[in-house]
Design a protein around this motif. Structure first.
Motif, PDB file in Angstrom:
ATOM      1  N   SER A 446       3.247  59.286  76.563  1.00 20.17           N
ATOM      2  CA  SER A 446       4.570  59.814  76.218  1.00 20.17           C
ATOM      3  C   SER A 446       5.256  58.905  75.226  1.00 20.17           C
ATOM      4  O   SER A 446       5.120  57.674  75.287  1.00 20.17           O
ATOM      5  N   LEU A 447       6.019  59.525  74.362  1.00 16.58           N
ATOM      6  CA  LEU A 447       6.819  58.810  73.366  1.00 16.58           C
ATOM      7  C   LEU A 447       8.265  59.254  73.547  1.00 16.58           C
ATOM      8  O   LEU A 447       8.563  60.455  73.502  1.00 16.58           O
ATOM      9  N   TYR A 448       9.177  58.304  73.763  1.00 12.90           N
ATOM     10  CA  TYR A 448      10.587  58.608  73.978  1.00 12.90           C
ATOM     11  C   TYR A 448      11.413  58.065  72.826  1.00 12.90           C
ATOM     12  O   TYR A 448      11.264  56.901  72.442  1.00 12.90           O
ATOM     13  N   GLY A 449      12.307  58.905  72.274  1.00 13.06           N
ATOM     14  CA  GLY A 449      13.125  58.483  71.156  1.00 13.06           C
ATOM     15  C   GLY A 449      14.607  58.659  71.399  1.00 13.06           C
ATOM     16  O   GLY A 449      15.039  59.601  72.074  1.00 13.06           O
ATOM     17  N   ASN A 450      15.404  57.725  70.874  1.00 10.33           N
ATOM     18  CA  ASN A 450      16.864  57.768  70.895  1.00 10.33           C
ATOM     19  C   ASN A 450      17.413  57.966  72.307  1.00 10.33           C
ATOM     20  O   ASN A 450      17.232  57.110  73.153  1.00 10.33           O
ATOM     21  N   ALA A 451      18.098  59.072  72.582  1.00 11.18           N
ATOM     22  CA  ALA A 451      18.725  59.223  73.901  1.00 11.18           C
ATOM     23  C   ALA A 451      17.693  59.219  75.019  1.00 11.18           C
ATOM     24  O   ALA A 451      17.963  58.715  76.115  1.00 11.18           O
ATOM     25  N   GLN A 452      16.513  59.780  74.781  1.00 13.19           N
ATOM     26  CA  GLN A 452      15.482  59.763  75.829  1.00 13.19           C
ATOM     27  C   GLN A 452      14.869  58.358  75.949  1.00 13.19           C
ATOM     28  O   GLN A 452      14.424  57.964  77.031  1.00 13.19           O
ATOM     29  N   PHE A 453      14.857  57.611  74.875  1.00  9.35           N
ATOM     30  CA  PHE A 453      14.534  56.180  74.952  1.00  9.35           C
ATOM     31  C   PHE A 453      15.554  55.478  75.845  1.00  9.35           C
ATOM     32  O   PHE A 453      15.198  54.679  76.729  1.00  9.35           O
TER      33      PHE A 453
END
Length: 631
Positions: A446-453
């Motif tokens: 999985s790769l999480y970016g910005n708010a999901q990071f």
């Protein structure tokens, strides 16, 4: 004898009537008991402005607690500081019939530091009294006087104190000299009564017979259903400072003045900064180097002392002690940048709060400070309190809202960057390989970016044993055994993190007769549907817009064939969109799913439409393929 009997009956009647006091629960209208854990019987706020820098506040409230769920409301917790004092406290408790069962003494009231759990220095204290009763219902009542020496803001008022609380009557009055200038905002349709007597002006608001509102799914507050008032002074005096809040420009001028002379740095620090950036080719590189230096060498500690709650600690002091609050650290970063020739501006912001109202300035709309670095081709915002957030990422609680930029010409309303649904992504690729005996090896990346990071970032900071525990608790794959896992932020300068999980399971294929059934969405499935709410009262929203992209590849065991695979699904609405696609070839099934959600604030009447949209996604996530063994 007849006269004596009549007198006895009359005395008995008056005794019974007086015993059933004004807080008799039987006197509460039935509509106010419905869905309520407590009823505000009476609330009175009277704020008397004596001068530009002084006022007296008279407060009284009585709350009937109907059941144990309302016990948290049976508390007096009134805050004061070096610029106010609380006196003349009276408190009592009444039984269900409204009979007083206890008066509280001053010795029952605790006077303690108003610890917020993170402030190292502060001067706020609290008068605290917890009312305790073993029987229900009961009523608590208290009142006090608070005198202010310094006025930055005026008390606000909202009739509804929260969900599941009804109101018999609540009123708010502000009294001022006719030459004293203030501004106020009110909820829609709330009547303002104004009367002038001599050189005094009174503004009054009230609300009566307000039924309890039950907490509703995804609610974003009760302001749209409650009467409310917000008030602010124009000119003010506080802690030997003066200013004017009549517009944001003047508000910013006051903040700018507080910060004057606070950017000097020790010579040793100045020399170090020059050494750090000597090889940097661009301003952006310098900003990155100094932001990393800030994160590695300082920590956040809140400081709330008088006007120090608004004036940063001197940059020179932060350099010596290596800590500060949001104002101090933002001002320190500003000083670091200034030393290498980069200009920046402090930003006053409401973290997790609505945008600043462009047409109404007041100090209560903000609770945080960050830094803005305007460059010729772009602008970078810096969250200076975090030791982990990448440069330029300020988090969804600071994003997409009006904020106040502090300049030498005063305050200026600007807008922080917005993170779109595409920016706030979760991209996940899953491979599930079946052995001959039906055991599945599962690999999830999985790769999480910005708010999901931001939502998942804390996993990076946890110990492996705690990571494992959380992953096991979150797992929805039937019979799955966690084998290995890894979390990583490959580039500290980007709000992106990776998650790799490997599992085994022997329960993914379910048998029915001579067929096998395969639930195609194993890793990002909606497991429930929000309940519908008829006659909903509150607005609703998702916390932030986002996009989830999932791809799951199944390698089936030898000897199996696909007998049925679902048709592609597409769902579109104003709330977002959803697609699911299914392909099958050479014993390989590929399932792809995309869900995009908008973070708009929706009116109550739209909620059941949202539930219908969500239900379609729930049903689409349950699609199965049918497999059979080849003859």
């Amino acid at each position: 004898m007849k006269n004596l009997l009549s007198l006895f009956l009359l005395v008995s009647f008056f005794y019974t009537t007086s015993a059933q006091g004004i807080y008799d629960v039987a006197k509460i209208p039935e509509n106010l008991k419905k869905d309520a854990i407590a009823v505000v019987r009476n609330e009175e706020q009277f704020f008397d402005i004596k001068s530009i820098g002084s006022a007296q506040y008279e407060y009284k409230i009585a709350i009937t607690v109907l059941n144990k769920a309302g016990d948290d409301l049976a508390e007096m917790a009134e805050v004061y500081d070096n610029f106010s004092n609380i006196s003349n406290i009276k408190a009592a408790m009444y039984d269900a019939a409204g009979k007083k069962i206890r008066d509280y003494k001053s010795s029952d009231i605790r006077d303690q530091l108003a610890s917020d759990g993170f402030s190292l220095f502060q001067d706020n204290r609290v008068k605290l009294l917890k009312f305790i009763s073993n029987s229900y219902p009961y009523t608590i009542e208290y009142s006090f006087t608070q005198n202010f020496n310094g006025l930055l803001n005026l008390p606000s008022w909202r009739a509804i104190k929260g969900f599941d609380i009804s109101v018999e009557q609540s009123a708010y009055t502000i009294q001022k000299n006719k030459f004293y200038q203030l501004r106020y905002l009110t909820s829609t349709d709330l009547k303002t009564d104004s009367v002038t007597i001599g050189d005094k002006v009174k503004y009054s608001w009230k609300s009566n017979n307000v039924q309890a509102v039950t907490r509703e799914p995804m609610a974003v507050g009760v302001d749209n259903i409650s009467a409310w008032v917000k008030a602010s002074p124009n000119e003010f005096e506080f802690d030997n400072t003066t200013g004017n809040f009549n517009n944001w420009k003047n508000f910013g001028a006051w903040i700018y003045k507080l910060n004057e002379g606070g950017n000097r740095l020790p010579d040793v620090t100045r020399a170090l900064l020059q050494k750090l950036v000597k090889d940097a080719k661009t301003p952006k590189e310098k900003i990155q180097i100094l932001y990393n230096y800030l994160q590695q060498n300082t920590r956040y500690v809140s400081v709330q002392l008088g006007v120090g709650g608004f004036r940063p600690i001197l940059a020179e002091k932060v350099a010596q002690v290596n800590y500060g609050d949001c104002k101090a650290l933002s001002n320190y970063m500003k000083a670091l940048l200034n030393e290498v020739g980069i200009s920046s501006n402090l930003i006053v912001i409401g973290n997790g709060m609505p945008s600043l109202n462009q047409n109404y300035s007041s100090i209560g709309q903000a609770n945080h400070m960050i830094l803005c670095v305007p460059l010729p081709k772009d602008t970078t915002y810096l969250e200076c309190t975090s030791q982990y957030k990448p440069m330029g990422f300020i988090g969804y609680d600071n994003a997409d809202r009006n904020v106040l930029m502090i300049t030498d010409a005063g305050g200026k309303i600007v807008h922080t960057p917005a993170y779109s649904a595409k920016d706030n992504y979760q991209i996940r690729k899953t491979k599930i390989n079946f052995s001959e005996d039906g055991i599945a090896d599962i690999s999830i990346k999985s790769l999480y970016g910005n708010a999901q990071f931001e939502d998942n970032f804390t996993m990076l900071l946890k110990e492996p044993i705690e990571q494992r525990k959380i992953l096991i608790e979150r797992n929805d794959i039937p019979g799955a055994e966690l084998t290995t896992f890894k979390y990583e932020q490959v580039n500290r300068n980007l709000p992106v993190m990776t998650e790799e999980i490997n599992l085994k399971s022997n329960q993914i294929l379910t048998k029915g007769g001579d067929r096998f059934f395969l639930m195609l969405n194993q890793v990002n499935r909606k497991e429930s549907i929000p309940p519908k709410v008829e006659n909903r009262k509150t607005y609703f929203a998702v916390p932030f817009s986002y996009t989830d992209e999932d791809e799951i590849t199944y390698a089936l065991p030898n000897g199996f064939k696909v007998e049925f695979i679902p048709k592609d699904i597409a769902i579109n609405s104003e709330f977002g969109s959803y697609t699911a696609k299914f392909t099958s070839k050479d014993n390989i099934i590929v399932y792809t799913r995309t869900q995009m959600m908008n973070d708009k604030k929706y009116p109550p009447e739209k909620y059941n439409e949202y539930v219908d949209f969500y239900k379609k996604i729930y049903q689409a996530d349950k699609q199965k393929a049918v497999l059979a063994k080849a003859p």
